[in-house]
Scaffold this motif. Structure first.
Motif: not given
Length: 349
Positions: A103-107, A110-114, A171-174, A181-182
């Motif tokens: 989940a952390g890597m997906l955020i 650039g993924w949204n929280v849901a 810094r890592n892209g979030a 929100t996360f």
């Protein structure tokens, strides 16, 4: 040959006896409940700590204890289903790590929280499904199947992260808004007071209680754990029930891992969640669940989780060294389980 009057009198006596039993059954159930001993021990421990430390009963400390036990408690709710069904899951620490890191890597991608959380939960449920299939249709003992899956999942997490730490930040892209929100899911507080992790634990406990005590699925869990052969004769799909128990466990382990990443947005596949399964199993067993299956409750699990959490907190407040803490907690677990076994033998006569 028995006279009709005698038969009627005997029947009346039995009816009256049953009525009397019904009248006293609520109190009997309360006094005979397996959770009662854990609850009394919990109250004694709280009273002792309240008298020997100045800060134990402060609101901030109690809320801190609640936050500290929340993730353990969420996973213990899932383990309750698995143990009652007569199985065990040793892969939850690895699932906890894999889902949280995913989940952390997906955020950070650039993924949204849901959708990121949904993907992490689905990953945990998939692990639970595989565990269930191996333990039922694969005819492997769940101890062996989940022990092997623990290494497989941990290896997948290492491959996925290339063995490097995963840190969720801008810094890592979030995205800043998504990150805020996360992090609120793990670090936030309701009304600036109650930790969000504690809220999720309470919700998981309520849902687990409703599912186990108020649905046919809960009845089937107890039936399968008590006697798989009798459950099968009664028309219950034993394999399906056990698989769903593992899926529930995988989902809750994933949820705890995601909340952990939201609280402390950094983790490493080789370290996150290591040994967590032993604490979870200990909490459920201390709460009265049987490793043989067929018995346990959400209330008992919650009490077991709180017992371990309060004990750890009290030892810290008392200035006990971390090494001694591990020894004492291990002894408490052994004693609690031994007392529980002894009380069952005495009850059965």
């Amino acid at each position: 040959m028995t006279a009709p009057g005698s038969f009627a009198a005997g029947t009346e006596d039995r009816v009256q006896g049953r009525a009397g039993m019904r009248r006293v059954s609520p109190m009997s159930r309360l006094l005979g409940a397996r959770e009662t001993g854990v609850f009394i021990a919990f109250l004694v421990l709280c009273a002792f700590l309240a008298l020997t430390t100045d800060s134990f009963l402060t609101l901030s400390n109690l809320l801190n204890v609640g936050r500290q036990v929340s993730l353990l408690g969420i996973m213990a709710i899932g383990m309750t289903f698995v143990l009652i069904s007569g199985e065990i899951d040793l892969s939850i620490g690895a699932t906890y790590a894999l889902s949280g890191l995913a989940a952390g890597m997906l955020i950070t991608m650039g993924w949204n929280v849901a959708p990121a959380i949904a993907a992490g939960l689905c990953l945990g449920m998939l692990v639970g499904l595989v565990n269930g299939l191996l333990s039922t249709y694969g005819r492997l003992p769940s101890l062996i199947a989940t022990l092997g899956m623990m290494s497989v999942i941990r290896g997948i997490a290492l491959l996925m992260t290339d063995g490097q730490p995963v840190t969720v930040n801008v810094r890592n892209g979030a995205d800043p808004g998504v990150l805020e929100t996360f992090l609120a899911l793990g670090q936030g507080r309701v009304a600036d007071l109650v930790p969000m992790q504690l809220v999720f634990f309470i919700l998981a406990a309520l849902l687990g209680w409703a599912l186990l005590s108020r649905t046919s699925f809960g009845f089937r869990i107890f039936a399968v754990g008590g006697s798989p052969k009798a459950a099968r004769v009664s028309g219950i799909d034993v394999n399906a029930v056990k698989i769903w128990a593992f899926v529930v466990m995988g989902c809750l382990a994933a949820a705890a891992g995601i909340l952990s990443m939201a609280f402390l947005p950094s983790g490493q596949a080789g370290r996150t969640g290591v040994g967590l399964e032993l604490d979870v199993i200990a909490a459920v067993v201390v709460g009265g669940a049987s490793l043989a299956g067929g018995s346990g409750s959400i209330l008992g699990t919650v009490l077991g989780v709180l017992m371990i959490g309060v004990l750890r907190n009290g030892l810290v407040l008392s200035g006990v060294s971390p090494f001694t803490q591990e020894v004492m907690i291990g002894l408490v677990i052994i004693i609690a389980v031994a007392i529980d076994r002894w009380s069952i033998r005495c009850t059965r006569g």
